[in-house]
Design an enzyme around this catalytic site. Structure first.
Site, PDB file in Angstrom:
ATOM      1  CB  SER A 108     -35.676   4.860 -34.615  1.00 49.59           C
ATOM      2  OG  SER A 108     -35.832   4.085 -33.579  1.00 49.59           O
TER       3      SER A 108
ATOM      4  CG  HIS B 169     -44.324 -12.610 -30.461  1.00 52.79           C
ATOM      5  ND1 HIS B 169     -44.481 -13.730 -30.193  1.00 52.79           N
ATOM      6  CD2 HIS B 169     -44.651 -12.019 -29.514  1.00 52.79           C
ATOM      7  CE1 HIS B 169     -44.738 -14.158 -29.194  1.00 52.79           C
ATOM      8  NE2 HIS B 169     -45.109 -13.094 -28.523  1.00 52.79           N
TER       9      HIS B 169
ATOM     10  CB  SER C 237     -16.173 -30.320 -10.991  1.00 55.17           C
ATOM     11  OG  SER C 237     -17.186 -29.910  -9.967  1.00 55.17           O
TER      12      SER C 237
ATOM     13  N   GLY D  37     -36.028  -0.665 -34.192  1.00 54.02           N
ATOM     14  CA  GLY D  37     -35.201  -0.936 -32.962  1.00 54.02           C
ATOM     15  C   GLY D  37     -34.414  -1.953 -33.039  1.00 54.02           C
ATOM     16  CB  SER D  38     -33.795  -5.056 -30.592  1.00 56.53           C
ATOM     17  OG  SER D  38     -33.031  -6.130 -30.672  1.00 56.53           O
TER      18      SER D  38
ATOM     19  N   GLY E  69     -32.015  -8.800 -31.840  1.00 57.19           N
ATOM     20  CA  GLY E  69     -31.669  -8.147 -32.917  1.00 57.19           C
ATOM     21  C   GLY E  69     -30.317  -7.967 -33.313  1.00 57.19           C
TER      22      GLY E  69
ATOM     23  CD  GLU F 199     -45.456  -3.101 -25.530  1.00 55.00           C
ATOM     24  OE1 GLU F 199     -44.444  -2.302 -25.136  1.00 55.00           O
ATOM     25  OE2 GLU F 199     -45.376  -4.362 -25.856  1.00 55.00           O
TER      26      GLU F 199
ATOM     27  CD  GLU G 253     -19.053 -19.035  -7.088  1.00 56.07           C
ATOM     28  OE1 GLU G 253     -19.524 -19.854  -7.495  1.00 56.07           O
ATOM     29  OE2 GLU G 253     -17.761 -18.600  -6.826  1.00 56.07           O
TER      30      GLU G 253
ATOM     31  CG  ASP H  65     -41.834 -16.126 -27.545  1.00 54.04           C
ATOM     32  OD1 ASP H  65     -40.706 -16.418 -27.909  1.00 54.04           O
ATOM     33  OD2 ASP H  65     -42.103 -14.878 -27.317  1.00 54.04           O
TER      34      ASP H  65
END
Length: 339
Positions: free
Chosen positions: A53, A108, A252, A26-27, A134, A84, A227, A191
């Site tokens: 994949s 991780h 500013s 994946g990523s 990734g 998970e 905004e 994290d």
């Protein structure tokens, strides 16, 4: 000051003769695999048979096989599927084939920190954690740069785990930017806290509150979106490059004055910090991890309902419509562009 490593500290030849099995495409998985291959490493990809994949990795020219096959062939097994899903996959497809002297790695520390995965004592366990998604890990590598990474060694069975970990991170480009030494314990807790209190949970709720406040006061939703949401990236990019001082230099004086007088009104410092400490406590004592593990075992009812609610929020609908009308709508560097 945390210890830092750079290219001069990493010997990528430590990966010579080794096969790196990337589990997941994946990523992060695709970025690690492609970068390592481009760095001259021998890379294979382990995936679930029939998964979406599989043909993607094959098209990219990799030798793709099932996870058990990849674990048996690999000397370094990097787990890059969702947190998970890791524990069940590890017990079924990794643990039975993890022999002495191999290395198992993660991007991780969640499953090591909360003991969802407990590797045997005769294998190396390390973390190579890019501090970026990734697609950025890949694009910066291609551009001759790199994403900063964290390194941690949880278990050094061979006496070579640090050398292998640093070589691996150099292979994905992280040494070009800098590698910070940490522990899987600290990486996991910081994290999770950053994601929940600031980057995802905090920022999303802040943008949503700002958007709703303007719309409820009678302003056009499109104005509110620009905004309170669109400009967030512009501000964060300035902070990323030069800290808060760079942001204040670029905005500013009126905006900077508003930062000082109104920021504390929106986020009362002591109250916000008290709430953040409660979030951190839940992470440290395993309360959050327990809830997330249970959520996945029970059909993700809460998770899915919140995702559906967010998709229906006016902020998301207006943003999608605005992006469709703007010239940047096709300028996406995401792995899979949504709307």
């Amino acid at each position: 000051m945390a210890k830092m490593y750079y290219e001069k500290d990493c010997d990528i030849s430590k990966l010579d003769g080794k096969t790196i099995a990337i589990i997941g495409y994946g990523s992060q998985g695709h970025a690690h695999a492609l970068n390592l291959r481009d760095s001259g490493c021998n890379v294979i990809v382990g995936l679930r048979k029939g998964g979406k994949s599989w043909p993607v990795a094959e098209k990219d020219g990799f030798d793709v096989m099932t996870v058990p096959e990849a674990v048996q062939k690999g000397d370094i097994i990097m787990i890059l599927i969702n947190d998970e899903a890791q524990a069940d996959m590890y017990k079924k497809d990794v643990a039975p084939y993890l022999t002495a002297g191999k290395a198992i790695a993660f991007a991780h520390g969640f499953n090591i920190r909360y003991k969802q995965i407990t590797p045997p004592a005769d294998v190396d366990v390390f973390m190579a954690a890019p501090k970026g998604p990734g697609h950025t890990v890949r694009s910066t590598y291609v551009a001759g740069k790199g994403v900063p990474c964290l390194v941690a060694v949880e278990q050094d069975a061979t006496g070579k785990a640090y050398d292998i970990a640093l070589a691996y991170i150099a292979g994905i480009g992280g040494a070009r930017a800098g590698i910070m030494e940490t522990t899987m314990h600290d990486e996991t807790e910081t994290d999770l806290f950053g994601e929940q209190a600031v980057l995802c949970g905090g920022v999303v709720d802040l943008m949503k509150c700002g958007f709703e406040t303007l719309v409820e006061a009678g302003y056009e939703p499109e104005n509110a979106y620009f905004e309170c949401i669109h400009e967030m990236k512009l501000i964060v990019d300035l902070i990323n490059k030069g800290g808060i001082a760079a942001m204040n230099y670029s905005i500013s004086d009126t905006a900077e004055y508003g930062e000082y007088v109104s920021g504390p009104r929106v986020l009362p410092y002591e109250e916000t910090k008290k709430n953040m400490k409660a979030v951190l406590k839940d992470i440290q004592d395993g309360t959050f991890a327990g809830k997330w593990i249970a959520e996945n075992k029970n059909g993700r009812t809460f998770f899915n309902s919140k995702r559906e609610q967010l998709a229906k929020h006016q902020m998301e609908i207006v943003g999608r419509q605005l992006r469709e009308q703007m010239l940047w709508k096709n300028d996406s560097d995401l792995d899979t562009a949504s709307n």
